[in-house]
Write an enzyme that holds these catalytic residues in place. Structure first.
Site, PDB file in Angstrom:
ATOM      1  CG  ASP A  43      -2.192   0.847  41.596  1.00  0.00           C
ATOM      2  OD1 ASP A  43      -1.021   0.550  41.914  1.00  0.00           O
ATOM      3  OD2 ASP A  43      -3.191   0.217  42.003  1.00  0.00           O
ATOM      4  CD  GLU A 210       1.438  -6.367  41.780  1.00  0.00           C
ATOM      5  OE1 GLU A 210       0.543  -7.207  41.575  1.00  0.00           O
ATOM      6  OE2 GLU A 210       1.560  -5.755  42.856  1.00  0.00           O
TER       7      GLU A 210
END
Length: 323
Positions: A43, A210
Site C-alpha cells: 500500500d 477498496e
C-alpha cells in the site's frame, strides 16, 4: 477457406487493437520500472520532498518508511512513528496502522492512515503532520473520521484531494465500497455533519473494491480503486480500475458509461507474469509527470509484496494509461 479466414482474423485483431477503450481490447501490461534496495512494501504512498529526494510510506511497522534519492534505489528508513499513539489500540491489539496517504499543503506534510481490526469495519482514520515529511518527525493529531459495526462503510484506505477550494477525503473497503467526506482544511479532520458520499461499489457481496485514489486531469476527476482480493501472496487477484466524473463527489463512470456505483470501471492494470495482484495504488507527481505507485506480489520470490512504479500517461480522449 483457411487463408481468407486467417486474413479476416488478422484484420479483426488489428481493428480491435485500435480501439483501446472498448471492452474487447486486450492490453499488454507494462512491467514496473526496475527498483533496487529495499523493495518490500505494501500500500505505498510516495511523494517528492521539497528538500529533494523521495519518501514512501506503507502498511507495515508503525507506518513503514523508505527513502530514495533517485526514485530507483530505495533504503529502509524505519517508521513514521517511534511507537503507536495510544488511541490506535482501540481498534486492534497491536496498534497496527494501514494504507497511509501523504500530501503537502499549508506549508507542511500531512499523513493520513487507518487503524482497524481485520475483517470488521470497527475502523478509524487518523492524521499526523510534519515540517519535513521525514520519518521520526510526525506529530499525531488523532482521529479524522471513524466507522462502527452499525455503519455501512469502512473507514480505511484514506486519500486526499483538493477540489474547488475545498478539501475531500475518499476512503473505503468492502461494506458497500468507496465513500467520500469533506474535511476542514485547517484541522484536516472531517467537517461536522459532513455528507458521506457514495462513489463506487459492486453489485454483489462482499463488494470487493477498496483503496481509492482521486486525481484531477483536464476537466475530469479520475477515481482509481483496487478490486478483488489482496494480501494472499501469489493467490492475490488485486487489479486497478478507473472511472471519471466532472464532479469530485461523482457520479463516476467508466469509458462505456457504466456507473462505478453499478460495478463499472475500466481495467487499468492487473497481474501479469511474475507481477501478481497489482493494487494498493496511489498517484504522485514528479517534475510534472504523473506516476502510479502500487504493490505487487512477486511470483518469483514466494509472493513477497514489492514496490511497483510506472509512468501514468493520458490518452487524447482523457483516459489514463500505464507505461
Amino acid at each position: 477457406m483457411r487463408a481468407p479466414r486467417a486474413l479476416t482474423a488478422l484484420i479483426a485483431a488489428v481493428f480491435l487493437a485500435l480501439l483501446p477503450n472498448t471492452a474487447y481490447a486486450q492490453p499488454d501490461y507494462p512491467d514496473p520500472q526496475p527498483v533496487t534496495g529495499q523493495q518490500i512494501i505494501h500500500d505505498p504512498t510516495v511523494i517528492r520532498l521539497k528538500s529533494g529526494g523521495y519518501v514512501a510510506y506503507s502498511t507495515g511497522g508503525v507506518i513503514g518508511a523508505r527513502l530514495s534519492k533517485d526514485r530507483e534505489h530505495w533504503a529502509d528508513s524505519g517508521n513514521a512513528f517511534a511507537e503507536p499513539p495510544s488511541w490506535w489500540y482501540e481498534y486492534n491489539d497491536t496498534g497496527d496502522p494501514w494504507a497511509p496517504d501523504i500530501s503537502y499543503r499549508a506549508g507542511r506534510y500531512w499523513l493520513y492512515y487507518a487503524v482497524s481490526s481485520w475483517g470488521t469495519n470497527h475502523s478509524a482514520i487518523g492524521v499526523a503532520t510534519s515540517p519535513s515529511g521525514l520519518p521520526g518527525t510526525w506529530k499525531d493529531h488523532g482521529k479524522v473520521f471513524s466507522s462502527e459495526r452499525t455503519d455501512t462503510w469502512n473507514a480505511i484506505d484514506p486519500a486526499l484531494i483538493r477540489a474547488d477550494g475545498r478539501l475531500w477525503m475518499s476512503f473505503g473497503s468492502y461494506w458497500t465500497g468507496i465513500r467520500m467526506v469533506e474535511l476542514n482544511p485547517r484541522t484536516g479532520k472531517a467537517v461536522a455533519g459532513t455528507t458521506v458520499h457514495h462513489l463506487a461499489t459492486r453489485p454483489d457481496a462482499p463488494y470487493a473494491v477498496e483503496g481509492p485514489y482521486i486525481v484531477k486531469h483536464g476537466r475530469y476527476y479520475y477515481l482509481f480503486a483496487s478490486y478483488d482480493a489482496c494480501c494472499a501472496g501469489v493467490n492475490s487477484t488485486y487489479k486497478i480500475k478507473v472511472g471519471r466524473s466532472t464532479s469530485v463527489t461523482g457520479p463516476y463512470a467508466d469509458s462505456t458509461g457504466k456507473p462505478m456505483l453499478e460495478g463499472g470501471g475500466d481495467l487499468l492494470l492487473e497481474g501479469h507474469g511474475r507481477y501478481v495482484g497489482t493494487g494498493g495504488e496511489s498517484v504522485f507527481q514528479d517534475h510534472g509527470q504523473d506516476w502510479l505507485a502500487y504493490h505487487y506480489y512477486d511470483a518469483e520470490d514466494e509472493g513477497t509484496p514489492k514496490l511497483g512504479l510506472n509512468r501514468l500517461s493520458w490518452k487524447k480522449n482523457g483516459w489514463p494509461i500505464v507505461l
